[in-house]
Design an enzyme around this catalytic site. Sequence first.
Site, short mmCIF file in Angstrom:
data_model
loop_
_atom_site.label_atom_id
_atom_site.label_comp_id
_atom_site.label_asym_id
_atom_site.label_seq_id
_atom_site.Cartn_x
_atom_site.Cartn_y
_atom_site.Cartn_z
N ASN A 12 0.87 -1.18 0.00
CA ASN A 12 0.00 0.00 0.00
C ASN A 12 0.90 1.23 0.00
OD1 ASN A 12 -1.76 2.07 0.50
ND2 ASN A 12 -2.37 1.37 2.54
N LYS A 14 0.11 4.24 -0.22
CA LYS A 14 -0.55 5.43 0.35
C LYS A 14 -0.36 6.61 -0.62
CE LYS A 14 -0.09 3.32 4.82
NZ LYS A 14 0.02 3.43 6.26
N HIS A 102 -9.47 1.27 5.19
CA HIS A 102 -8.18 1.47 5.85
C HIS A 102 -8.37 2.44 7.03
CE1 HIS A 102 -4.03 2.62 6.60
NE2 HIS A 102 -3.69 1.52 5.95
N GLU A 104 -6.72 4.85 7.99
CA GLU A 104 -6.50 6.26 7.66
C GLU A 104 -7.75 6.86 7.01
OE1 GLU A 104 -2.84 5.61 5.56
OE2 GLU A 104 -1.87 5.12 7.46
N GLU A 174 -4.96 -4.65 10.79
CA GLU A 174 -3.95 -3.61 10.93
C GLU A 174 -4.20 -2.84 12.22
OE1 GLU A 174 -2.16 -2.55 6.82
OE2 GLU A 174 -3.73 -1.13 7.32
N GLY A 180 2.96 2.63 10.78
CA GLY A 180 3.90 3.73 10.57
C GLY A 180 4.63 4.15 11.83
N SER A 220 3.93 -1.81 10.21
CA SER A 220 5.40 -1.87 10.37
C SER A 220 6.00 -3.22 9.97
CB SER A 220 5.80 -1.50 11.81
OG SER A 220 5.34 -0.19 12.12
O1 LIG Z 1 -1.11 0.93 6.90
C1 LIG Z 1 -0.33 0.08 6.53
C2 LIG Z 1 -0.58 -0.68 5.29
O2 LIG Z 1 -1.87 -0.48 4.82
C3 LIG Z 1 0.91 -0.21 7.28
O3 LIG Z 1 1.80 0.85 7.13
P1 LIG Z 1 3.33 0.68 7.62
O4 LIG Z 1 3.83 -0.62 7.03
O5 LIG Z 1 4.04 1.88 7.07
O6 LIG Z 1 3.28 0.63 9.12
#
Ligand SMILES: O=C(CO)COP(=O)(O)O
Length: 263
Positions: A12, A14, A102, A104, A174, A180, A220
């Site tokens: 992903n 983003k 997601h 976010e 997640e 992150g 992560s």
């Molecule tokens: O949100 C994520 C994947 O959709 C995970 O992000 P990270 O791997 O940067 O922690």
Amino acid sequence: MSKSRQPLLAGNWKMNLNHLEAIALVQKIAFALPEKYFDKVEVAVIPPFTDLRSVQTLIDGDKLLLRHGAQDVSQHDSGAYTGDVSAPMLAKLGCDYVVVGHSERREHHGETDELINRKVRAVLKHEMSPILCVGEGSDVREAGDHVSYCTNQLIEGLKGLKQEQVRRAVIAYEPVWAIGTGKVATAEDAQEVCGALRAALTEKYGAEIAEEVRVLYGGSVKSSNIADLVGRDDVDGALVGGASLNGDEFAKMSALAAGGPLP
Ligand SMILES: O=C(CO)COP(=O)(O)O
């Protein structure tokens, strides 16, 4: 129990990389990951909408074995919804996957379980696979309610689907506190929730379907922890954020998810 499910590693991206940078990254991943790995692991890139046509053209033109998908979708098929992108448009761009719900989007765009359920249906209607994300924040985890919280998000997200539709869905656990932050959940933490999600699928849709649905972990994930995560009974791969922007690292993770050896 031995796993019959093929692992899926989905990157992903983003809101990172323009379409020219996207082409460079896909070329790098394809170059770093020999074809033999694709028998054992499915590898997908999930770039921003503006990159999708370039990624599709490259994958089709060079006959790459990578798959691609989108990060979000409208619940509507067409109409006066300025700024939105529909499932038929994504299907036409060759998307196999669409990430839905997601954390976010839940957080920054106020997406509710009800809206997420409508998006899941839109994706399935156009014969793509939703990657339905669930996951608790640190407050829920500290209260010890993470299993019921995530199970509830799962059931609400899949509400009203037929068994045949559930079969093609992918679930991603997640935990918000691990995204992150560098704080990866332990493989035991990941297995606990991924196992509980599969148990909930078994109860609602039966064992045959639940055994087919892939449940990913995200938060992560990198080459140093992927093998331990996918080694667990109910963790069928990963949804990778930051580490998926580095072609060599993502190829290495794909090889590890395939059970090695490193390319
Ligand atoms: O949100 C994520 C994947 O959709 C995970 O992000 P990270 O791997 O940067 O922690």
